[in-house]
Scaffold this motif. Structure first.
Motif, PDB file in Angstrom:
ATOM      1  N   UNK A 513       0.826  -1.208   0.000  1.00 53.33           N
ATOM      2  CA  UNK A 513       0.000   0.000   0.000  1.00 53.33           C
ATOM      3  C   UNK A 513       0.857   1.253   0.000  1.00 53.33           C
ATOM      4  N   UNK A 514       1.930   1.238   0.784  1.00 48.18           N
ATOM      5  CA  UNK A 514       2.795   2.413   0.862  1.00 48.18           C
ATOM      6  C   UNK A 514       3.457   2.722  -0.464  1.00 48.18           C
ATOM      7  N   UNK A 515       3.677   1.693  -1.272  1.00 49.24           N
ATOM      8  CA  UNK A 515       4.304   1.916  -2.573  1.00 49.24           C
ATOM      9  C   UNK A 515       3.279   2.263  -3.659  1.00 49.24           C
ATOM     10  N   UNK A 516       2.016   2.301  -3.280  1.00 48.04           N
ATOM     11  CA  UNK A 516       0.959   2.732  -4.194  1.00 48.04           C
ATOM     12  C   UNK A 516       0.237   3.970  -3.652  1.00 48.04           C
ATOM     13  N   UNK A 517       0.942   4.761  -2.864  1.00 50.36           N
ATOM     14  CA  UNK A 517       0.317   5.946  -2.282  1.00 50.36           C
ATOM     15  C   UNK A 517      -0.171   6.948  -3.330  1.00 50.36           C
ATOM     16  N   UNK A 553     -10.076  -1.007   2.878  1.00 52.88           N
ATOM     17  CA  UNK A 553      -8.748  -1.620   2.926  1.00 52.88           C
ATOM     18  C   UNK A 553      -7.878  -0.944   3.990  1.00 52.88           C
ATOM     19  N   UNK A 554      -7.877   0.388   4.020  1.00 50.56           N
ATOM     20  CA  UNK A 554      -7.035   1.110   4.971  1.00 50.56           C
ATOM     21  C   UNK A 554      -7.511   0.928   6.408  1.00 50.56           C
ATOM     22  N   UNK A 555      -8.824   0.887   6.626  1.00 47.54           N
ATOM     23  CA  UNK A 555      -9.328   0.636   7.974  1.00 47.54           C
ATOM     24  C   UNK A 555      -8.864  -0.741   8.452  1.00 47.54           C
ATOM     25  N   UNK A 556      -8.926  -1.733   7.571  1.00 50.49           N
ATOM     26  CA  UNK A 556      -8.490  -3.086   7.930  1.00 50.49           C
ATOM     27  C   UNK A 556      -6.994  -3.121   8.193  1.00 50.49           C
ATOM     28  N   UNK A 557      -6.226  -2.449   7.349  1.00 48.88           N
ATOM     29  CA  UNK A 557      -4.775  -2.432   7.494  1.00 48.88           C
ATOM     30  C   UNK A 557      -4.363  -1.700   8.766  1.00 48.88           C
ATOM     31  N   UNK A 558      -5.120  -0.656   9.122  1.00 45.81           N
ATOM     32  CA  UNK A 558      -4.787   0.121  10.316  1.00 45.81           C
ATOM     33  C   UNK A 558      -4.964  -0.638  11.605  1.00 45.81           C
ATOM     34  N   UNK A 559      -5.602  -1.804  11.543  1.00 42.95           N
ATOM     35  CA  UNK A 559      -5.826  -2.580  12.756  1.00 42.95           C
ATOM     36  C   UNK A 559      -4.623  -3.444  13.137  1.00 42.95           C
ATOM     37  N   UNK A 560      -3.563  -3.337  12.373  1.00 40.48           N
ATOM     38  CA  UNK A 560      -2.324  -4.038  12.704  1.00 40.48           C
ATOM     39  C   UNK A 560      -1.194  -3.020  12.818  1.00 40.48           C
ATOM     40  N   UNK A 566       3.670   1.267   8.303  1.00 36.40           N
ATOM     41  CA  UNK A 566       4.249   1.388   6.967  1.00 36.40           C
ATOM     42  C   UNK A 566       3.494   2.398   6.112  1.00 36.40           C
ATOM     43  N   UNK A 567       2.173   2.383   6.198  1.00 35.08           N
ATOM     44  CA  UNK A 567       1.405   3.318   5.378  1.00 35.08           C
ATOM     45  C   UNK A 567       1.435   4.715   5.983  1.00 35.08           C
ATOM     46  N   UNK A 568       1.301   4.814   7.288  1.00 35.70           N
ATOM     47  CA  UNK A 568       1.309   6.131   7.932  1.00 35.70           C
ATOM     48  C   UNK A 568       2.645   6.837   7.718  1.00 35.70           C
ATOM     49  N   UNK A 569       3.742   6.119   7.909  1.00 30.13           N
ATOM     50  CA  UNK A 569       5.053   6.722   7.703  1.00 30.13           C
ATOM     51  C   UNK A 569       5.283   7.008   6.223  1.00 30.13           C
ATOM     52  N   UNK A 570       4.817   6.103   5.397  1.00 28.11           N
ATOM     53  CA  UNK A 570       4.959   6.316   3.960  1.00 28.11           C
ATOM     54  C   UNK A 570       4.205   7.537   3.494  1.00 28.11           C
ATOM     55  N   UNK A 613      -6.418   9.745   8.808  1.00 24.64           N
ATOM     56  CA  UNK A 613      -7.622   9.605   9.615  1.00 24.64           C
ATOM     57  C   UNK A 613      -8.236   8.221   9.483  1.00 24.64           C
ATOM     58  N   UNK A 614      -8.251   7.683   8.270  1.00 27.52           N
ATOM     59  CA  UNK A 614      -8.802   6.344   8.041  1.00 27.52           C
ATOM     60  C   UNK A 614      -7.962   5.296   8.763  1.00 27.52           C
ATOM     61  N   UNK A 615      -6.640   5.441   8.693  1.00 25.87           N
ATOM     62  CA  UNK A 615      -5.764   4.523   9.425  1.00 25.87           C
ATOM     63  C   UNK A 615      -5.969   4.654  10.933  1.00 25.87           C
ATOM     64  N   UNK A 616      -6.165   5.880  11.397  1.00 27.29           N
ATOM     65  CA  UNK A 616      -6.361   6.116  12.830  1.00 27.29           C
ATOM     66  C   UNK A 616      -7.619   5.419  13.330  1.00 27.29           C
ATOM     67  N   UNK A 617      -8.665   5.396  12.497  1.00 28.24           N
ATOM     68  CA  UNK A 617      -9.890   4.700  12.890  1.00 28.24           C
ATOM     69  C   UNK A 617      -9.617   3.201  13.012  1.00 28.24           C
ATOM     70  N   UNK A 618      -8.851   2.661  12.080  1.00 29.88           N
ATOM     71  CA  UNK A 618      -8.483   1.255  12.180  1.00 29.88           C
ATOM     72  C   UNK A 618      -7.667   0.978  13.428  1.00 29.88           C
ATOM     73  N   UNK A 619      -6.743   1.857  13.723  1.00 24.74           N
ATOM     74  CA  UNK A 619      -5.916   1.694  14.931  1.00 24.74           C
ATOM     75  C   UNK A 619      -6.792   1.776  16.181  1.00 24.74           C
TER      76      UNK A 619
END
Length: 766
Positions: A513-517, A553-560, A566-570, A613-619
């Protein structure tokens, strides 16, 4: 070697050959250096877009590599020729000296027509001239001279024949282009090939192998496994069936009687060294090795050791030797196609992979301790993880078509009726396959197989080996890679538990995902006819994704934690470089986003805010929901990326070559990008993240606000540094623009997740 051939040898032609090859080495070194500094140097600075980005740039990189291989091969040939010439000259001197010493004892050496020679008396005393003093000699003198000359001729013949064999093998390594095999002299090449013959001899008798012979074989494979001539010679001498018989036999206590349990603790080492050797061998283009590869693929579905006594299938044996090393792409493609065919055949067209590979009395074919090795897909996935091109080809391959006899039924059009669907290999492995249960050496259920699937998919979708970071030389995404990204996002969106219940996949999926930002930012902009393509440029093939699917996809990924990090830093690194790129006043007009600076900064911040924000919701769901993840786990995962990011910053990162965003980003770095990125990335690790949720507890609102503040600050620093680097007159306004855009982005994340992913039971902030 015949006596007279060496005694009267004229080495002038060999001298000329050494001289010619020495000159060739010098010329090729110049070409190699020029290609690297000129051809590649200019290519690295060029603006690659469209077909040039996908084809020409990669062609240039391979051409430069070929010049290097040509120089290496020419050097090896020169070294072997020179060493052989020097040895033969020395053997000729030794021969002539021996003959001269024989004459002093009235002995002469005569070459015969059949190539043999005779030591005889030079002058018979009865026929000597009057007054001539004929030297005496004993029978032992005759024997000694004969043995000395035979020894010299034997060594000369060995030097000549092994040189010829090594040169032929060296040239045969590459059918097209050149080999990178490097040898300092003839002895090194000959020694490697002789060691290969001995190793193949040892491996040819697993049932009679002693502990000492095991050690000898293991040591030889460890020492020479990365030697090209050794690897090819060993593989072809042992043969595909020999490989099957050896690895099955040595792991079968009923076959391996002499070795017994004496070296079981070293089986893992032998497995690795054997795998590395075979991987190296497949890189050879020799006719013998091409036959080996075809025959090995042909054994994929064969029973081992025999149909009368089946203990395994060929694929189970070979796949367990594919966990290490870089196997040839063509071999992997052919092997993968056959592996799928065999699995379909043995599993009832995919109905039960568990039963397909089950043998009640099967041997332990994997000795690493992670799993038993009964599932051949595990080792094959590990091999694909190191071979991106083969991985892309494999995952895009067809497992079943709509017309095949299979019960893969889905409601694909939403009308309530299920129909047969076609499946790619990716869809079959990720969505449908019942991965056989395996257990590690502690008796716990193993995740190795499906985790290896994640590595293979990472390589397939990104274009570089799993676990590595992209480099500036990496070609942009091609159609096959982009299609896999689309399929991955759609699949997780369709059933998030495919990821959330297998969190160990998140590091690979996060890297993808980070390489497809750039593509993700485009998808979340919902801009079909506008200029988002200029705001988020993509050099190669863009992955076409739906906003709804990306959000889920991002909500699911943010739960790990690893996927999130990787995506947040990317995204933070990508946003930083994107601002530097668009605020650069020297950006060509045809590449410029046709909006004023304020709108540009706000739009970048808005998309970045929505992604974060979407990643944060997953987290938040992971920490406050049933998963019970800890904030400390997320902080640790963020911190583990520091060295990766810091190492790349020093090379001067840009939109197209940031620490995670590959050249698929499509935009060249601004002159100040390294400085801007350094400042922002240092801030990321400056203490904001470790403490920003220290007192949040179960308060969702506090968590949401902290995440928004964090992202706003990073965006503001990025914009300020970019504006300062380019000496822009509105530097005092950019922070406000980021504040506004980021706020909109977080608000969009909250609303969109509530509308697009409400079924994920996420505690969505107001």
């Amino acid at each position: 070697m015949k006596l007279d051939a060496l005694r009267h040898a004229d080495f002038s032609r060999l001298d000329d050959a050494v001289t010619d090859w020495s000159e060739m080495v010098g010329k090729l070194k110049t070409l190699k250096d020029d290609a690297r500094s000129q051809l590649k140097g200019k290519a690295d600075k060029a603006d690659w877009t469209g077909l040039n980005a996908a084809v020409t740039r990669e062609f240039i990189a391979k051409t430069v590599e070929e010049f290097g291989d040509a120089h290496t091969q020419a050097t090896s040939i020169r070294n072997i020729l020179k060493d052989t010439r020097d040895e033969l000259v020395e053997y000729r001197r030794q021969l002539n000296d021996a003959i001269a010493r024989g004459l002093k004892k009235n002995l002469t050496v005569v070459g015969n027509s059949d190539g043999s020679f005779t030591v005889t008396m030079n002058i018979h005393p009865d026929r000597a001239a009057e007054g001539t003093d004929v030297p005496d000699h004993s029978p032992q003198d005759v024997t000694d001279l004969r043995d000395e000359i035979q020894g010299i001729l034997t060594k000369a013949a060995e030097s000549d024949s092994t040189a010829a064999r090594a040169l032929r093998a060296l040239v045969d390594q590459a059918d097209l282009g050149f080999s990178d095999a490097s040898y300092a002299n003839r002895d090194a090449a000959a020694e490697a090939m002789q060691a290969a013959d001995r190793a193949a001899e040892l491996a040819g008798d697993p049932g009679g192998m002693t502990p000492e012979e095991f050690d000898e074989l293991n040591s030889a494979l460890e020492k020479y496994g990365d030697d090209d001539l050794f690897a090819e010679r060993f593989a072809t001498a042992l043969g595909p069936q020999g490989v099957m018989d050896f690895w099955t036999g040595i792991n079968d206590p009923h076959t391996n009687m002499q070795l017994g349990q004496a070296r079981v603790d070293k089986y893992g080492s032998l497995q690795e060294h054997l795998g590395l050797t075979l991987a190296n061998a497949t890189q050879s283009d020799s006719a013998a090795m091409q036959r080996w590869e075809r025959d090995m693929v042909g054994l994929t579905g064969e029973l081992v050791p025999s149909r009368d006594n089946p203990r395994a299938v060929g694929a189970q044996v070979m796949s367990n030797l594919m966990r290490w090393g870089d196997f040839d792409d063509k071999f992997l493609k052919n092997y993968g196609n056959e592996l799928i065919r065999v699995e379909k055949e043995r599993s009832g067209n995919g109905r039960s992979a568990e039963l397909a590979w089950h043998f009640p009395m099967g041997p332990m074919l994997n000795r690493t301790g992670t799993d038993g090795g009964s599932d051949p897909m595990t080792g094959f996935m590990m091999a694909l993880g190191k071979s991106p091109e083969a991985a892309t080809d494999f995952f895009n391959g067809t497992f079943v078509t709509k017309d095949e006899d299979h019960d893969f039924l889905r409601d694909t059009d939403g009308d309530g009726n299920k129909g047969k669907i076609g499946l790619t290999n990716f869809q079959y492995l990720f969505e449908e396959r019942d991965w056989p249960k395996e257990y590690d050496d502690k008796g716990e259920e193993s995740i190795t197989g499906k985790n290896a699937f994640g590595w293979a998919l990472e390589a397939a979708a990104t274009g570089h080996p799993a676990g590595e970071q992209p480099t500036p030389d990496l070609p942009p995404h091609n159609p096959g890679q982009a299609r896999l990204m689309e399929a991955l996002v759609n699949s997780v969106s369709d059933d998030p538990e495919r990821l959330t219940k297998h969190g160990y996949l998140s590091d690979s999926f996060g890297q993808i995902a980070a390489e497809y930002l750039p593509d993700i930012n485009r998808a979340m902009a919902d801009d079909k006819y506008g200029n988002t393509n200029l705001l988020f440029p993509v050099a190669g093939t863009a992955a076409e994704m739906d906003h709804n699917d990306v959000t889920r996809f991002l909500v699911s990924l943010g739960q790990n934690p690893e996927g999130y990090a990787r995506v947040e830093m990317g995204q933070k690194a990508y946003m930083t470089n994107l601002m530097d790129y668009h605020l650069n006043p020297d950006l060509p007009e045809d590449k410029r986003y046709p909006q004023d600076p304020q709108t540009t900064i706000e739009d970048i911040a808005r998309r970045s805010g929505e992604i974060s924000g979407t990643l944060a919701i997953g987290r938040q769901e992971a920490v406050l929901g049933e998963a019970h993840q800890k904030d400390e786990d997320y902080q640790k995962s963020m911190g583990q990326l520091k060295n990766t990011i810091s190492g790349i910053v020093g090379t001067g990162i840009g939109v197209g070559t940031s620490f995670i965003a590959t050249p698929a980003g499509g935009a060249a770095a601004g002159g100040a990008a390294g400085t801007v990125s350094s400042v922002v990335l240092e801030q990321i690790f400056g203490g904001l993240e470790p403490n920003n949720l220290k007192d949040a507890g179960e308060n969702e609102g506090v968590r949401w606000e902290k995440a928004r503040q964090n992202n706003t600050e990073h965006g503001q620093v990025a914009a300020l540094e970019a504006a300062k680097a380019h000496d822009l007159p509105y530097a005092n306004k950019v922070a406000d623009w980021v504040l506004h855009g980021n706020g909109d982005g977080f608000a969009s994340a909250s609303v969109n997740v509530s509308r697009m992913a409400d079924d994920l039971d996420t505690n969505i902030p107001n």
